[in-house]
Design a protein around this motif. Structure first.
Motif, mmCIF file in Angstrom:
data_model
loop_
_atom_site.group_PDB
_atom_site.id
_atom_site.type_symbol
_atom_site.label_atom_id
_atom_site.label_comp_id
_atom_site.label_asym_id
_atom_site.label_seq_id
_atom_site.Cartn_x
_atom_site.Cartn_y
_atom_site.Cartn_z
ATOM 1 N N ALA A 100 0.852 -1.207 0.000
ATOM 2 C CA ALA A 100 0.000 0.000 0.000
ATOM 3 C C ALA A 100 0.877 1.243 0.000
ATOM 4 O O ALA A 100 0.732 2.144 0.826
ATOM 5 C CB ALA A 100 -0.935 -0.011 1.201
ATOM 6 N N GLY A 124 11.068 13.766 -9.062
ATOM 7 C CA GLY A 124 9.656 13.421 -9.237
ATOM 8 C C GLY A 124 9.427 12.293 -10.228
ATOM 9 O O GLY A 124 8.294 11.880 -10.456
ATOM 10 N N ASN A 150 10.372 9.107 -10.088
ATOM 11 C CA ASN A 150 10.030 7.788 -9.546
ATOM 12 C C ASN A 150 8.566 7.716 -9.146
ATOM 13 O O ASN A 150 7.906 6.707 -9.378
ATOM 14 C CB ASN A 150 10.970 7.427 -8.388
HETATM 15 P P1 FDA Z 1 6.654 2.001 -2.104
HETATM 16 O O1 FDA Z 1 7.956 1.794 -1.427
HETATM 17 O O2 FDA Z 1 6.057 3.343 -2.123
HETATM 18 O O3 FDA Z 1 5.579 1.031 -1.488
HETATM 19 C C1 FDA Z 1 5.826 -0.342 -1.268
HETATM 20 C C2 FDA Z 1 4.860 -0.829 -0.205
HETATM 21 O O4 FDA Z 1 4.986 -2.249 -0.116
HETATM 22 C C3 FDA Z 1 5.201 -0.276 1.166
HETATM 23 O O5 FDA Z 1 4.041 0.259 1.764
HETATM 24 C C4 FDA Z 1 5.721 -1.482 1.936
HETATM 25 O O6 FDA Z 1 5.400 -1.442 3.309
HETATM 26 C C5 FDA Z 1 4.994 -2.630 1.236
HETATM 27 N N1 FDA Z 1 5.697 -3.900 1.380
HETATM 28 C C6 FDA Z 1 7.009 -4.152 1.191
HETATM 29 N N2 FDA Z 1 7.261 -5.426 1.481
HETATM 30 C C7 FDA Z 1 6.097 -6.008 1.845
HETATM 31 C C8 FDA Z 1 5.738 -7.305 2.294
HETATM 32 N N3 FDA Z 1 6.636 -8.297 2.432
HETATM 33 N N4 FDA Z 1 4.443 -7.547 2.619
HETATM 34 C C9 FDA Z 1 3.514 -6.550 2.520
HETATM 35 N N5 FDA Z 1 3.798 -5.298 2.126
HETATM 36 C C10 FDA Z 1 5.082 -5.040 1.772
HETATM 37 N N6 FDA Z 1 10.305 9.885 -5.580
HETATM 38 C C11 FDA Z 1 9.810 10.960 -6.223
HETATM 39 O O7 FDA Z 1 9.456 10.860 -7.396
HETATM 40 N N7 FDA Z 1 9.690 12.157 -5.568
HETATM 41 C C12 FDA Z 1 10.061 12.326 -4.270
HETATM 42 O O8 FDA Z 1 9.877 13.411 -3.690
HETATM 43 C C13 FDA Z 1 10.643 11.213 -3.595
HETATM 44 N N8 FDA Z 1 11.119 11.332 -2.338
HETATM 45 C C14 FDA Z 1 11.630 10.247 -1.679
HETATM 46 C C15 FDA Z 1 12.142 10.387 -0.395
HETATM 47 C C16 FDA Z 1 12.644 9.285 0.262
HETATM 48 C C17 FDA Z 1 13.223 9.444 1.654
HETATM 49 C C18 FDA Z 1 12.638 8.016 -0.348
HETATM 50 C C19 FDA Z 1 13.171 6.799 0.361
HETATM 51 C C20 FDA Z 1 12.156 7.878 -1.647
HETATM 52 C C21 FDA Z 1 11.655 8.979 -2.326
HETATM 53 N N9 FDA Z 1 11.176 8.860 -3.640
HETATM 54 C C22 FDA Z 1 10.703 9.977 -4.280
HETATM 55 C C23 FDA Z 1 11.070 7.557 -4.297
HETATM 56 C C24 FDA Z 1 9.602 7.086 -4.259
HETATM 57 O O9 FDA Z 1 9.099 7.291 -2.956
HETATM 58 C C25 FDA Z 1 9.476 5.611 -4.634
HETATM 59 O O10 FDA Z 1 10.096 5.387 -5.870
HETATM 60 C C26 FDA Z 1 8.008 5.202 -4.696
HETATM 61 O O11 FDA Z 1 7.414 5.332 -3.430
HETATM 62 C C27 FDA Z 1 7.885 3.771 -5.170
HETATM 63 O O12 FDA Z 1 6.529 3.415 -5.105
HETATM 64 P P2 FDA Z 1 6.150 1.877 -4.937
HETATM 65 O O13 FDA Z 1 4.688 1.818 -4.756
HETATM 66 O O14 FDA Z 1 6.758 1.064 -5.993
HETATM 67 O O15 FDA Z 1 6.864 1.429 -3.577
#
Ligand code: FDA
Length: 395
Positions: free
Chosen positions: A15, A377, A379
């Motif tokens: 989520a 932005g 990602n």
């Molecule tokens: P995301 O990581 O958002 O979600 C994955 C979900 O899966 C999580 O809720 C997790 O808990 C869940 N999960 C994982 N393993 C699991 C399991 N075994 N069982 C159940 N659930 C599980 N990008 C951008 O474009 N602009 C920005 O401003 C930023 N800023 C930023 C700051 C910081 C500190 C970070 C670390 C990253 C960013 N990013 C970013 C990157 C961006 O946040 C990232 O690429 C996206 O959130 C990816 O979205 P996803 O849905 O793929 O994964």
């Protein structure tokens, strides 16, 4: 206690940004959706993204802003759900934007508000969201069977939106890669990306003396160059320029840094020597660079009045500052990496639907795929675009 064996049309695992977005758009199309996450809070990473202001898209978007073994894979989804579509969508939720440099759009309020709006929309469209849900096994027969700490669920379609390995403290895990392996999909080796770089003890000592100093540089690795800020830290180099180049860096690669990318320093020093011969080197440098950096470089060059340097010596000083060669010894680990490069091989997926070619009704979206955006932005736009296209495709 949750009733066991509930059947859904779609189960989405994760989520985060892509999972919430996919759940919402699928539910809007009338699908019965179950959204699962092992964390106690949905969208943890999203809620702190962009320094808590969420850089949710970038108006200047093209495949060149993404790293992948297949450069063309991202094109279709980014066209079908573009940055403009993204702006319109969030405006419909009363999330407006502030434009920062280079078309980067941030929330005018907070990342938390954006996450809460997505969650509220999911609820409005009757997405069932289960948090603190530990997944124990997934099997496929006629349907997908998902076993969890909150019971057993089945679905016609399964969407893996579990993200990459970055920031494990916010819930990142290798879950998506393990599921990909279970179903026989290829994975492109992962590595931390958008991450600070580490250097040998000698270089680190030098950077320590400058910790907190930032300057605008150009940084080059082979054919790739970025113009942005570099930040000296007590453990290495960081700042947007370093984060950007880190995604392209491989062990032993050398970086070339120009600390003064907008001028010809040699010409500038020669001119200053003619016009102000008695001025000390560090004084001239301090007109161009942060004071601490100018002092340090001045000291290293014996800090004499300009007239005491030969033109050849000034050429060498300029060369050092404008063609500074540095070889990192590594990157910091996933705990400091904004994203994970590599992931599920795009050859395994349809670029239109995100369904796997090998397993019908199994989908991967977001960061778990081998598509990694640059800083700015890209990602999150990838998370929205891939999620949206997937949500339209699931029958
Ligand atoms: P995301 O990581 O958002 O979600 C994955 C979900 O899966 C999580 O809720 C997790 O808990 C869940 N999960 C994982 N393993 C699991 C399991 N075994 N069982 C159940 N659930 C599980 N990008 C951008 O474009 N602009 C920005 O401003 C930023 N800023 C930023 C700051 C910081 C500190 C970070 C670390 C990253 C960013 N990013 C970013 C990157 C961006 O946040 C990232 O690429 C996206 O959130 C990816 O979205 P996803 O849905 O793929 O994964």
């Amino acid at each position: 206690m949750i009733t066991s064996n509930k059947h859904y049309q779609i189960i989405i695992i994760g989520a985060g940004a892509s999972g919430l977005f996919c759940a919402l758009h699928a539910a809007k199309r009338g699908k019965k959706v179950l959204l699962l996450d092992h964390q106690t809070q949905a969208g943890k990473k999203l809620s702190i993204s962009g320094g808590k202001r969420c850089n949710f898209t970038n108006l200047d978007i093209s495949p060149e802003h993404y790293l992948s073994q297949n450069k063309h894979f991202c094109i279709s989804a980014l066209k079908r759900f573009s940055p403009i579509d993204c702006v319109k969508f969030f405006q419909s939720l009363s999330i407006n934007y502030v434009e920062k440099q280079k078309g980067q759009l941030f929330c005018d309020s907070s990342a938390q508000k954006l996450t809460e709006s997505l969650l509220a929309e999911c609820e409005k469209h009757q997405v069932t969201t289960l948090l603190n849900c530990k997944l124990t096994a997934i099997n496929k027969n006629a349907y997908f069977n998902v076993q969890t700490s909150l019971g057993e669920f089945s679905s016609t379609a399964l969407v893996i939106a579990s993200g990459g390995l970055s920031y494990p403290n916010l819930g990142a895990s290798n879950f998506g890669y393990k599921i990909a392996e279970q179903f026989g999909l290829q994975i492109i080796n992962t590595h931390p990306a958008l991450v600070p770089l580490k250097f040998n003890a000698h270089d680190t000592e030098y950077f320590k003396a400058l910790a907190g100093t930032a300057c605008k540089v150009s940084i080059k690795l082979k054919e790739t160059t970025f113009y942005d800020n570099l930040l000296f830290t007590h453990i290495g180099l960081s700042g947007p320029a370093i984060l950007q180049i880190s995604s392209y860096w491989q062990p032993k690669n050398k970086l070339t840094i120009n600390l003064l990318p907008s001028i010809n320093l040699y010409d500038h020093l020669c001119q200053a020597k003619t016009q102000k011969p008695k001025v000390m080197l560090k004084t001239i440098l301090a007109e161009l660079l942060p004071n601490r950096l100018a002092q340090l470089i001045g000291q290293q060059q014996n800090n004499l009045p300009l007239q005491q340097y030969s033109n050849n010596a000034l050429k060498k000083i300029a060369e050092q500052l404008q063609n500074w060669q540095l070889t990192p010894i590594g990157t910091r680990d996933y705990s400091a990496a904004e994203v994970t490069a590599g992931g599920v091989d795009t050859n395994e997926l349809s670029s239109k639907t995100f369904e796997t070619k090998r397993v019908t009704n199994l989908y991967f979206i977001g960061e778990v795929i081998d598509v990694t955006g640059q800083l700015g932005g890209y990602n999150l736009q990838w998370a929205w675009s891939s999620a949206y296209c997937c949500s339209l495709a699931i029958q």
